[in-house]
Design a protein around this motif. Structure first.
Motif, short mmCIF file in Angstrom:
data_model
loop_
_atom_site.label_atom_id
_atom_site.label_comp_id
_atom_site.label_asym_id
_atom_site.label_seq_id
_atom_site.Cartn_x
_atom_site.Cartn_y
_atom_site.Cartn_z
N PHE A 32 21.10 -47.06 -48.49
CA PHE A 32 20.95 -46.09 -49.58
C PHE A 32 22.29 -45.41 -49.79
O PHE A 32 23.03 -45.19 -48.84
CB PHE A 32 19.83 -45.07 -49.30
N PHE A 33 22.64 -45.19 -51.05
CA PHE A 33 23.93 -44.56 -51.33
C PHE A 33 23.84 -43.83 -52.67
O PHE A 33 23.08 -44.21 -53.56
CB PHE A 33 25.06 -45.60 -51.37
N LYS A 34 24.59 -42.75 -52.78
CA LYS A 34 24.59 -41.97 -54.01
C LYS A 34 25.54 -42.59 -55.01
O LYS A 34 26.64 -43.03 -54.67
CB LYS A 34 25.03 -40.53 -53.72
N LEU A 35 25.10 -42.69 -56.25
CA LEU A 35 25.96 -43.14 -57.34
C LEU A 35 25.88 -42.05 -58.41
O LEU A 35 24.94 -42.04 -59.20
CB LEU A 35 25.47 -44.48 -57.90
N ASP A 36 26.79 -41.12 -58.37
CA ASP A 36 26.73 -39.92 -59.22
C ASP A 36 25.39 -39.22 -59.03
O ASP A 36 25.03 -38.89 -57.92
CB ASP A 36 26.97 -40.27 -60.70
N SER A 44 24.31 -50.57 -36.32
CA SER A 44 25.31 -49.55 -36.62
C SER A 44 25.68 -49.48 -38.10
O SER A 44 26.16 -48.46 -38.55
CB SER A 44 26.57 -49.78 -35.78
N ILE A 45 25.46 -50.59 -38.85
CA ILE A 45 25.81 -50.48 -40.28
C ILE A 45 24.68 -49.85 -41.09
O ILE A 45 24.83 -49.56 -42.26
CB ILE A 45 26.20 -51.84 -40.91
N LEU A 46 23.53 -49.65 -40.46
CA LEU A 46 22.43 -49.03 -41.20
C LEU A 46 22.70 -47.53 -41.31
O LEU A 46 22.96 -46.88 -40.29
CB LEU A 46 21.11 -49.25 -40.47
N PRO A 47 22.65 -46.98 -42.52
CA PRO A 47 22.95 -45.55 -42.65
C PRO A 47 21.87 -44.70 -42.01
O PRO A 47 20.69 -45.05 -42.01
CB PRO A 47 22.98 -45.35 -44.17
N LYS A 48 22.30 -43.60 -41.41
CA LYS A 48 21.36 -42.67 -40.78
C LYS A 48 21.14 -41.48 -41.73
O LYS A 48 21.84 -41.35 -42.72
CB LYS A 48 21.93 -42.19 -39.44
N ASN A 49 20.24 -40.61 -41.37
CA ASN A 49 19.97 -39.39 -42.12
C ASN A 49 19.72 -39.63 -43.61
O ASN A 49 20.51 -39.20 -44.46
CB ASN A 49 21.12 -38.38 -41.97
N PRO A 50 18.64 -40.29 -43.95
CA PRO A 50 18.33 -40.50 -45.36
C PRO A 50 18.12 -39.17 -46.07
O PRO A 50 17.67 -38.20 -45.45
CB PRO A 50 17.04 -41.33 -45.33
N PRO A 51 18.46 -39.11 -47.35
CA PRO A 51 18.39 -37.84 -48.07
C PRO A 51 16.96 -37.34 -48.28
O PRO A 51 16.08 -38.12 -48.63
CB PRO A 51 19.06 -38.16 -49.42
#
Lengths: 383, 109
Positions: free
Chosen positions: A188-192, A157-164
């Motif tokens: 994966f996460f956006k940083l600006d 559940s902590i794994l992010p879904k819907n990669p960009p």
């Protein structure tokens, strides 16, 4: 003896009660045993139903209303953990055999030898104590298995879904958990303008690994938001994880920062296999290693980073050793060579296709061999 | 896992062979530490016969190393096969635990 054992004696002959009370007086006075008496099977069932603390039944066979053999058949319905010892006439093998077939734990013969009876009672109670311990271990095991499946769900559940997937970059990620909850994760996460990418593998398996995974992931994301250089991020996370780590858990990972505008990928590696680059023309190379150690094992480790520029059509493949160490039935490992061969001369046309190709090849290779480790792969492609 | 050991003076050389993974890592640590005697000052683990080590195995080696370090005893490993050596290099454990090419090098180091 911490607890008084309650024993029900069932016999229609009135002289057994005073005899037992007299011969067992020491055990009764010391609160080792407490005896309850009934005159036939019907009365015995009434007493058992009224008093669930009775653990053991000592019963005669021939009695009015309900005999001992019928009573034996009724006992499991009252409490499957009850144990019965039958009193039979000497040499009455037919009844003894019937009693044993109906679940009697043991038997004593008339005239009752009280030394033998004492041994039989204490053996029965010892067996009951062991039986209860086994039951409780089994319950604990079931509870543990439940916890493991919860831990496994948490891990997923902590794994992010819907990669960009955008015009300037595509990400695809997947983690296939082993049966025992492991400690792989991706992020994966956006940083600006940029995107942070993580593939990680926590040492060992089970609940401690999944807890360490959670704190690693949080520490990394927290550090990544505050600090820009991947090498500095890893130095900070390493010190954080090392601070309170009495069990010597550690995590190996790749942290990469991709700039979609320039195509540059800056990454730092902590004790992990380096990423693989699949160029647009189908050339496969291992990206340069960086200096560093698995996170959490020693303080003040220096990490370095590398920067590469992705050309349009280039794909970067990051993976855990669940991919390369996947075994087939002949105990061969999938290995780096097979991983590279998937893409050699055959560049993927999307991050998703590249990711699916990895899992497909690993699955096909492993066949029916059991999966012992989490398998994780993250792919990044510049369209 | 199979073990044998050889003690001379205050130096203990332990040979370990087989595989260490999550299923036997804690047994591995227990067997290893069971061989230590109070007089041992220098402990060398010869992993020449080790075919495979997982991250769980690395973790118990780290535990053994830190325990010995606290007692001011020396701990090193040697004779790594290519596959096991790769695991140590990639994870960076070769920077945390002393690694030598051979038992002789480890004895002098």
């Amino acid at each position: 003896m911490t607890q008084t054992n309650r024993i029900l004696v069932v016999d229609d002959e009135p002289d057994l009660e005073p005899l037992i009370l007299q011969r067992m007086r020491r055990q009764i006075r010391s609160n080792e045993y407490e005896f309850v008496f009934a005159q036939n099977g019907v009365e015995a069932l009434e007493k058992l139903n009224a008093d669930p603390t009775i653990e053991m039944v000592l019963s005669d066979i021939n009695m009015p209303k309900m005999d001992g053999l019928t009573l034996l058949q009724q006992l499991p319905g009252v409490d499957p953990n009850l144990r019965a010892v039958i009193i039979s006439a000497y040499g009455d093998m037919d009844n003894i055999r019937t009693a044993m077939n109906r679940g009697a734990f043991d038997f004593v013969t008339k005239p009752i030898d009280f030394d033998d009876l004492k041994i039989t009672i204490s053996r029965t109670l010892e067996h009951l104590a062991e039986w209860r311990e086994a039951l409780s271990s089994r319950d604990q095991l079931v509870a543990l298995q439940n916890e493991l499946s919860i831990a496994s769900q948490l891990q997923q559940s902590i794994l992010p879904k819907n990669p960009p997937v955008t015009e300037t970059y595509e990400v695809s990620a997947n983690m296939e958990p082993a049966r025992n909850v492991g400690g792989d994760f991706y992020d994966f996460f956006k940083l600006d303008e940029q995107v942070g990418l993580v593939v990680a593998d926590v040492s060992d398996k089970g609940i401690p690994a999944s807890m360490f995974m959670m704190s690693s992931r949080t520490a990394l994301k927290g550090a990544a938001i505050g600090v820009r250089d991947p090498q500095m991020v890893l130095e900070e996370v390493n010190n954080q994880l090392h601070q309170d780590n009495p069990t010597f858990m550690f995590v190996t990972l790749i942290y990469a920062l991709f700039n979609p505008n320039t195509g540059t990928l800056t990454y730092s590696i902590a004790g992990h296999d380096p990423p693989m680059l699949v160029s647009a023309d189908g050339t496969v190379t291992e990206l340069p290693r960086t200096k560093g150690v698995a996170l959490g094992i020693a303080p003040d480790i220096v990490y370095t980073q590398e920067t590469v520029t992705l050309a349009p059509g280039d794909t970067v493949v990051m993976f855990t050793d669940g991919v390369t160490e996947a075994m087939n039935a002949d105990n061969e490992q999938f290995g780096l060579t097979r991983l590279a061969e998937i893409f050699d001369g055959n560049p993927a046309d999307s991050a998703l296709a590249a990711n699916e190709a990895v899992f497909e090849h690993v699955r096909k290779f492993a066949g029916d061999a059991p999966q012992s480790d989490d398998i994780t792969c993250l792919t990044l492609r510049r369209p | 896992m199979e073990f044998s050991h050889d003690r001379s003076g205050d130096t203990l050389v332990v040979n370990a062979s087989g595989r260490v993974d999550g299923s036997n890592a804690s047994d591995f640590l227990e067997s290893l530490q069971g061989m230590f005697e109070p007089g041992d000052q220098k402990i060398i683990l010869d992993l020449g016969g080790l075919e495979y080590i997982s991250s769980a195995g690395l973790r118990v080696l780290l535990m053994a190393a830190q325990n010995l370090d606290k007692q001011n005893k020396s701990f090193s490993i040697c004779s790594l096969t290519e596959a096991v050596g790769d695991v140590f290099r990639i994870s960076g454990f070769d920077q945390i635990i002393n690694v030598f090419p051979s038992v002789e090098d480890a004895k002098q180091g």
